[in-house]
Design a protein around this motif. Structure first.
Motif, PDB file in Angstrom:
ATOM      1  N   MET A  96       0.844  -1.197   0.000  1.00  0.00           N
ATOM      2  CA  MET A  96       0.000   0.000   0.000  1.00  0.00           C
ATOM      3  C   MET A  96       0.874   1.239   0.000  1.00  0.00           C
ATOM      4  O   MET A  96       2.022   1.208   0.425  1.00  0.00           O
ATOM      5  N   ILE A  97       0.274   2.338  -0.485  1.00  0.00           N
ATOM      6  CA  ILE A  97       0.976   3.626  -0.464  1.00  0.00           C
ATOM      7  C   ILE A  97       0.214   4.568   0.450  1.00  0.00           C
ATOM      8  O   ILE A  97      -1.014   4.662   0.367  1.00  0.00           O
ATOM      9  N   LEU A  98       0.947   5.243   1.323  1.00  0.00           N
ATOM     10  CA  LEU A  98       0.328   6.261   2.159  1.00  0.00           C
ATOM     11  C   LEU A  98       0.602   7.599   1.485  1.00  0.00           C
ATOM     12  O   LEU A  98       1.762   7.917   1.181  1.00  0.00           O
ATOM     13  N   SER A  99      -0.435   8.365   1.184  1.00  0.00           N
ATOM     14  CA  SER A  99      -0.245   9.652   0.489  1.00  0.00           C
ATOM     15  C   SER A  99      -0.778  10.806   1.324  1.00  0.00           C
ATOM     16  O   SER A  99      -1.768  10.661   2.051  1.00  0.00           O
ATOM     17  N   ARG A 147      -3.205   7.836  -6.192  1.00  0.00           N
ATOM     18  CA  ARG A 147      -3.424   7.195  -7.501  1.00  0.00           C
ATOM     19  C   ARG A 147      -2.237   7.460  -8.443  1.00  0.00           C
ATOM     20  O   ARG A 147      -1.776   6.568  -9.144  1.00  0.00           O
ATOM     21  N   TYR A 148      -1.752   8.711  -8.433  1.00  0.00           N
ATOM     22  CA  TYR A 148      -0.571   9.018  -9.257  1.00  0.00           C
ATOM     23  C   TYR A 148       0.639   8.225  -8.738  1.00  0.00           C
ATOM     24  O   TYR A 148       1.437   7.684  -9.519  1.00  0.00           O
ATOM     25  N   ALA A 149       0.744   8.161  -7.397  1.00  0.00           N
ATOM     26  CA  ALA A 149       1.915   7.518  -6.785  1.00  0.00           C
ATOM     27  C   ALA A 149       2.007   6.031  -7.125  1.00  0.00           C
ATOM     28  O   ALA A 149       3.113   5.484  -7.206  1.00  0.00           O
ATOM     29  N   ILE A 150       0.867   5.381  -7.346  1.00  0.00           N
ATOM     30  CA  ILE A 150       0.902   3.963  -7.741  1.00  0.00           C
ATOM     31  C   ILE A 150       1.726   3.826  -9.023  1.00  0.00           C
ATOM     32  O   ILE A 150       2.588   2.940  -9.149  1.00  0.00           O
ATOM     33  N   GLU A 151       1.461   4.722  -9.975  1.00  0.00           N
ATOM     34  CA  GLU A 151       2.165   4.657 -11.268  1.00  0.00           C
ATOM     35  C   GLU A 151       3.648   4.980 -11.085  1.00  0.00           C
ATOM     36  O   GLU A 151       4.511   4.341 -11.671  1.00  0.00           O
ATOM     37  N   ALA A 152       3.934   5.999 -10.261  1.00  0.00           N
ATOM     38  CA  ALA A 152       5.326   6.382 -10.016  1.00  0.00           C
ATOM     39  C   ALA A 152       6.077   5.228  -9.330  1.00  0.00           C
ATOM     40  O   ALA A 152       7.232   4.938  -9.659  1.00  0.00           O
ATOM     41  N   GLU A 154      -1.720  -2.892  -6.030  1.00  0.00           N
ATOM     42  CA  GLU A 154      -2.170  -3.803  -7.102  1.00  0.00           C
ATOM     43  C   GLU A 154      -3.604  -3.545  -7.522  1.00  0.00           C
ATOM     44  O   GLU A 154      -3.900  -3.453  -8.714  1.00  0.00           O
ATOM     45  N   THR A 155      -4.502  -3.395  -6.553  1.00  0.00           N
ATOM     46  CA  THR A 155      -5.938  -3.277  -6.886  1.00  0.00           C
ATOM     47  C   THR A 155      -6.373  -1.823  -7.098  1.00  0.00           C
ATOM     48  O   THR A 155      -7.470  -1.572  -7.567  1.00  0.00           O
ATOM     49  N   LYS A 156      -5.541  -0.868  -6.723  1.00  0.00           N
ATOM     50  CA  LYS A 156      -5.849   0.578  -6.773  1.00  0.00           C
ATOM     51  C   LYS A 156      -6.973   0.969  -5.804  1.00  0.00           C
ATOM     52  O   LYS A 156      -7.497   2.070  -5.852  1.00  0.00           O
ATOM     53  N   LYS A 157      -7.329   0.062  -4.928  1.00  0.00           N
ATOM     54  CA  LYS A 157      -8.421   0.329  -3.997  1.00  0.00           C
ATOM     55  C   LYS A 157      -7.973   1.324  -2.920  1.00  0.00           C
ATOM     56  O   LYS A 157      -6.871   1.197  -2.378  1.00  0.00           O
ATOM     57  N   VAL A 158      -8.827   2.313  -2.650  1.00  0.00           N
ATOM     58  CA  VAL A 158      -8.537   3.266  -1.581  1.00  0.00           C
ATOM     59  C   VAL A 158      -9.085   2.656  -0.294  1.00  0.00           C
ATOM     60  O   VAL A 158     -10.301   2.577  -0.106  1.00  0.00           O
TER      61      VAL A 158
END
Ligand code: KG4
Ligand code: ZN
Length: 331
Positions: free
Chosen positions: A1-4, A305-310, A20-24
């Motif tokens: 997970m990413i913490l933003s 969401r942007y950070a997932i791609e980065a 992986e799932t992009k789920k918030v």
């Protein structure tokens, strides 16, 4: 997970998103509207102090997820320096204590990513970004490649709503209030001129329209509620007509075979603007893509969401290189 983390202006927000799932899986935002309302706009130092109280409170609720965190993302530009620092400092502290890499996120790229929260992205698209700080039309190739096709020469679209609301003593943020007043007003009552109408420039300008509104207010003296409603309706009609006029020009010259038009940023919540753009997209045979209403204004889920791609690309920022900046850096 990413913490933003998002703290570029007056919203303190943290999100946790599954890579992986992009789920918030967690998202919270504490807005400061009522604190700034009496000043008719955001007071940076007050905003910074409120972030320093709100962000740790929100972070407390994120603790159960700490073990699953793989990276810390934070908005580092553009925005108010004193408020960006609040988020950046927290991000650095988390990066050190959790031993996880940092991802610096440009706030405008975050707004664009708001279209694809919890879903797959579709590119290319032409995007209108309308917020309190920016008014731009961009060609978006993917999450990392953008071309600015038109931008504002002075005030932004959202800012002009804030300033009109301030002149009419209606409170802050002005956008939703002016939109509400406009619903009951006569949009033909005041004949404001559309900015840059006879110019071929692919650019926006809102300071002249704001001055037309100011002169009208001064000429009327003490204003009735009906007059305020008519001013809001007439202003909103012309502010949107200006956007439509220039976007049409952009689409005529730059559309190529792009099939999607999207609109992002806090002011994309404006329903009259959305309706006008639906009409324009129909005319140009394009689909209109909108972010969910809850993700139009500033929020940390769009930064996530942007950070997932980065993250997938390995675009990390060294802790000593994480700098905040009020402006967008070139390049
Ligand atoms: O994206 P955002 O939350 O913050 C910035 O990045 O600036 O946008 C806030 C801006 C404010 O200027 C606000 O007045 C404007 O968006 N806004 C609107 C509406 N809702 C918010 N402007 C016009 N109509 C609205 N319904
Ligand atoms: Zn924003």
């Amino acid at each position: 997970m990413i913490l933003s983390i998002e703290s570029s202006c007056d919203d303190s927000s943290i999100a946790i998103t599954e890579i992986e799932t992009k789920k918030v899986v967690y998202h919270k935002k504490i807005s400061q509207d009522s604190e700034h309302s009496k000043y008719g706009g955001v007071v940076p130092e007050l905003a910074a102090r409120l972030h320093s109280e709100a962000l740790p409170k929100i972070l407390e609720e994120c603790k159960p997820y700490f073990e699953a965190i793989r990276a810390i993302a934070v908005t580092n530009e553009p925005g108010l320096s004193v408020t960006l620092v609040e988020g950046a400092t927290m991000a650095k502290a988390l990066s050190i204590s959790l031993h996880k890499p940092l991802i610096a996120v440009n706030h405008l790229k975050g707004h664009i990513a708001s279209l694809f929260i919890e879903e797959d992205a579709v590119f290319p698209m032409i995007t209108l970004l309308v917020s309190g700080g920016h008014t731009m039309v961009l060609k978006v190739e993917d999450f990392f490649r953008y071309e600015v096709l038109a931008s504002t020469l002075d005030d932004s679209f959202g800012e002009s709503f804030d300033k009109v609301a301030k002149m009419l003593s209606l409170g802050y943020p002005g956008g939703p209030i002016v939109e509400e007043y406009a619903k009951r007003g006569d949009s033909a009552r005041f004949d404001f001129t559309i900015p840059l109408y006879n110019s071929n420039r692919l650019a926006f300008s809102y300071s002249g329209l704001k001055n037309q509104v100011r002169l009208t207010i001064e000429s009327l003296g003490e204003l009735t509620k009906k007059e305020k409603e008519d001013i809001c309706a007439s202003f909103q009609r012309v502010a949107i007509a200006h956007l439509m006029h220039k976007i049409k020009k952009v689409l005529k010259t730059k559309k190529e075979d792009i099939k999607t038009f999207s609109i992002v940023g806090g002011a994309s919540a404006n329903l009259t603007l959305r309706e006008s753009l639906f009409g324009l997209c129909r005319e140009f045979g394009m689909d209109l893509k909108l972010a969910k209403l809850e993700f139009c204004s500033d929020n940390a889920a769009m930064i996530g969401r942007y950070a997932i791609e980065a993250y997938k690309m390995g675009y990390f920022t060294n802790i000593e290189d994480l700098k905040v900046s009020p402006k967008v850096k070139e390049g």
